[in-house]
Design a protein around this motif. Structure first.
Motif, PDB file in Angstrom:
ATOM      1  N   GLY A  33       0.741  -1.357   0.008  1.00  0.00           N
ATOM      2  CA  GLY A  33      -0.007  -0.042  -0.080  1.00  0.00           C
ATOM      3  C   GLY A  33       0.906   1.330   0.036  1.00  0.00           C
ATOM      4  O   GLY A  33       0.399   2.240   0.338  1.00  0.00           O
ATOM      5  N   ILE A  34       2.102   1.229  -0.258  1.00  0.00           N
ATOM      6  CA  ILE A  34       2.930   2.294  -0.135  1.00  0.00           C
ATOM      7  C   ILE A  34       3.971   2.021  -1.487  1.00  0.00           C
ATOM      8  O   ILE A  34       3.972   1.160  -1.970  1.00  0.00           O
ATOM      9  CB  ILE A  34       3.925   2.336   0.933  1.00  0.00           C
ATOM     10  CG1 ILE A  34       4.720   1.331   1.587  1.00  0.00           C
ATOM     11  CG2 ILE A  34       2.919   2.780   2.030  1.00  0.00           C
ATOM     12  CD1 ILE A  34       5.780   1.613   2.399  1.00  0.00           C
ATOM     13  N   GLN A  38       7.689   6.347  -0.817  1.00  0.00           N
ATOM     14  CA  GLN A  38       7.276   6.236   0.393  1.00  0.00           C
ATOM     15  C   GLN A  38       8.063   5.521   1.541  1.00  0.00           C
ATOM     16  O   GLN A  38       8.075   5.881   2.681  1.00  0.00           O
ATOM     17  CB  GLN A  38       5.635   6.073   0.214  1.00  0.00           C
ATOM     18  CG  GLN A  38       4.801   6.969  -0.501  1.00  0.00           C
ATOM     19  CD  GLN A  38       3.659   6.788  -0.501  1.00  0.00           C
ATOM     20  OE1 GLN A  38       3.300   5.358  -0.487  1.00  0.00           O
ATOM     21  NE2 GLN A  38       2.620   7.765  -0.758  1.00  0.00           N
ATOM     22  N   PRO A  73       0.298  11.833   1.225  1.00  0.00           N
ATOM     23  CA  PRO A  73      -0.458  10.398   1.570  1.00  0.00           C
ATOM     24  C   PRO A  73      -0.115   9.730   2.782  1.00  0.00           C
ATOM     25  O   PRO A  73      -1.259   9.278   3.338  1.00  0.00           O
ATOM     26  CB  PRO A  73      -0.036   9.901   0.281  1.00  0.00           C
ATOM     27  CG  PRO A  73       0.567  10.759  -0.632  1.00  0.00           C
ATOM     28  CD  PRO A  73       1.161  11.758   0.376  1.00  0.00           C
ATOM     29  N   LEU A  74       1.125   9.860   3.340  1.00  0.00           N
ATOM     30  CA  LEU A  74       1.475   9.218   4.432  1.00  0.00           C
ATOM     31  C   LEU A  74       0.789   9.842   5.615  1.00  0.00           C
ATOM     32  O   LEU A  74       0.474   8.983   6.651  1.00  0.00           O
ATOM     33  CB  LEU A  74       2.996   9.042   4.608  1.00  0.00           C
ATOM     34  CG  LEU A  74       3.894   8.549   3.329  1.00  0.00           C
ATOM     35  CD1 LEU A  74       5.295   8.672   3.355  1.00  0.00           C
ATOM     36  CD2 LEU A  74       3.343   7.081   3.427  1.00  0.00           C
ATOM     37  N   LYS A  76      -1.925  11.439   5.607  1.00  0.00           N
ATOM     38  CA  LYS A  76      -3.370  11.193   5.641  1.00  0.00           C
ATOM     39  C   LYS A  76      -3.823   9.657   5.907  1.00  0.00           C
ATOM     40  O   LYS A  76      -4.818   9.387   6.562  1.00  0.00           O
ATOM     41  CB  LYS A  76      -4.067  11.338   4.235  1.00  0.00           C
ATOM     42  CG  LYS A  76      -4.118  12.746   3.887  1.00  0.00           C
ATOM     43  CD  LYS A  76      -4.534  13.161   2.419  1.00  0.00           C
ATOM     44  CE  LYS A  76      -4.665  14.632   2.302  1.00  0.00           C
ATOM     45  NZ  LYS A  76      -4.470  14.974   0.837  1.00  0.00           N
ATOM     46  N   LYS A  77      -2.840   8.889   5.742  1.00  0.00           N
ATOM     47  CA  LYS A  77      -2.873   7.311   6.046  1.00  0.00           C
ATOM     48  C   LYS A  77      -2.624   7.226   7.573  1.00  0.00           C
ATOM     49  O   LYS A  77      -2.770   5.941   8.074  1.00  0.00           O
ATOM     50  CB  LYS A  77      -2.179   6.447   5.314  1.00  0.00           C
ATOM     51  CG  LYS A  77      -2.378   6.352   3.911  1.00  0.00           C
ATOM     52  CD  LYS A  77      -1.354   5.346   2.955  1.00  0.00           C
ATOM     53  CE  LYS A  77      -1.748   5.207   1.551  1.00  0.00           C
ATOM     54  NZ  LYS A  77      -1.074   4.168   0.828  1.00  0.00           N
ATOM     55  N   GLY A  78      -2.216   8.139   8.307  1.00  0.00           N
ATOM     56  CA  GLY A  78      -1.932   8.214   9.668  1.00  0.00           C
ATOM     57  C   GLY A  78      -0.365   7.499   9.853  1.00  0.00           C
ATOM     58  O   GLY A  78      -0.132   6.887  11.176  1.00  0.00           O
ATOM     59  N   LEU A  79       0.388   7.334   8.845  1.00  0.00           N
ATOM     60  CA  LEU A  79       1.508   6.742   9.215  1.00  0.00           C
ATOM     61  C   LEU A  79       2.704   7.817   9.760  1.00  0.00           C
ATOM     62  O   LEU A  79       3.603   7.290  10.115  1.00  0.00           O
ATOM     63  CB  LEU A  79       1.972   6.039   7.684  1.00  0.00           C
ATOM     64  CG  LEU A  79       1.166   5.136   7.039  1.00  0.00           C
ATOM     65  CD1 LEU A  79       1.859   4.659   5.783  1.00  0.00           C
ATOM     66  CD2 LEU A  79       0.710   3.904   7.948  1.00  0.00           C
ATOM     67  N   ARG A  98       1.195   3.367  13.899  1.00  0.00           N
ATOM     68  CA  ARG A  98       0.769   2.799  12.449  1.00  0.00           C
ATOM     69  C   ARG A  98       1.785   2.759  11.598  1.00  0.00           C
ATOM     70  O   ARG A  98       2.318   1.602  10.725  1.00  0.00           O
ATOM     71  CB  ARG A  98      -0.496   3.251  12.063  1.00  0.00           C
ATOM     72  CG  ARG A  98      -0.944   2.598  10.695  1.00  0.00           C
ATOM     73  CD  ARG A  98      -1.472   1.195  11.088  1.00  0.00           C
ATOM     74  NE  ARG A  98      -1.680   0.601   9.735  1.00  0.00           N
ATOM     75  CZ  ARG A  98      -1.420  -0.416   9.270  1.00  0.00           C
ATOM     76  NH1 ARG A  98      -0.726  -1.279  10.111  1.00  0.00           N
ATOM     77  NH2 ARG A  98      -1.707  -0.956   8.115  1.00  0.00           N
ATOM     78  N   VAL A 102       3.419  -0.501   9.302  1.00  0.00           N
ATOM     79  CA  VAL A 102       3.560  -0.378   7.997  1.00  0.00           C
ATOM     80  C   VAL A 102       5.112  -0.685   7.667  1.00  0.00           C
ATOM     81  O   VAL A 102       5.596  -1.555   6.641  1.00  0.00           O
ATOM     82  CB  VAL A 102       3.028   0.593   7.314  1.00  0.00           C
ATOM     83  CG1 VAL A 102       3.065   0.949   6.005  1.00  0.00           C
ATOM     84  CG2 VAL A 102       1.550   0.479   7.660  1.00  0.00           C
TER      85      VAL A 102
END
Length: 142
Positions: A33-34, A38, A73-74, A76-79, A98, A102
């Motif tokens: 998913g990355i 990323q 995006p990272l 927003k994904k909470g990473l 998280r 990941v």
């Protein structure tokens, strides 16, 4: 169809190499998913113990706005999280819990991609690759 050897433009060859390598790694990271970029950002932030956008840009040889677009995006994904203090000008980007998960999960795919890449070349070719990258760094000084 033209081959790499037939193309007299070094810039085009470099862009082609970047695209081929990006696609190689992104394909192997797809299930995580990355993207490859990323993952590299997560790696740098994890082992740097947090990073500013400028530090990330310097380490990845990318301008600040590109880094900012890459981390959105990272975030927003909470990473990732920005631990910028009130009144502080520069961001301080850190992995979230998280993000650590990941990173750890995707490290297996990344390591496999590294192995797959290395299998495509002889030891001598990989050493020459590293030497070529060192030579390319001269472009920055010019």
């Amino acid at each position: 169809m033209l081959s790499f050897k037939d193309i007299p433009c070094y810039y085009l060859k470099l862009r082609w190499a970047e695209m081929l390598s990006r696609n190689f790694y992104n394909k192997r990271m797809k299930d995580c998913g990355i993207t490859g970029r990323q993952f590299t950002l997560l790696f740098i932030i994890k082992y740097n113990g947090g990073s500013s956008l400028s530090e990330l840009g310097d380490m990845m040889n990318l301008d600040r706005s590109t880094i900012n677009r890459s981390i959105q995006p990272l975030l927003k994904k909470g990473l990732l999280e920005d631990r910028k203090m009130d009144g502080q000008r520069n961001s301080s980007i850190w992995l979230t819990e998280r993000g650590e998960e990941v990173f750890n999960e995707s490290s297996k795919s990344w390591n496999k991609a590294q192995e797959d890449f290395a299998k495509l070349y002889t030891k001598e070719e990989l050493e020459k690759f590293d030497s070529t990258l060192e030579l390319l760094k001269r472009l920055e000084d010019d």
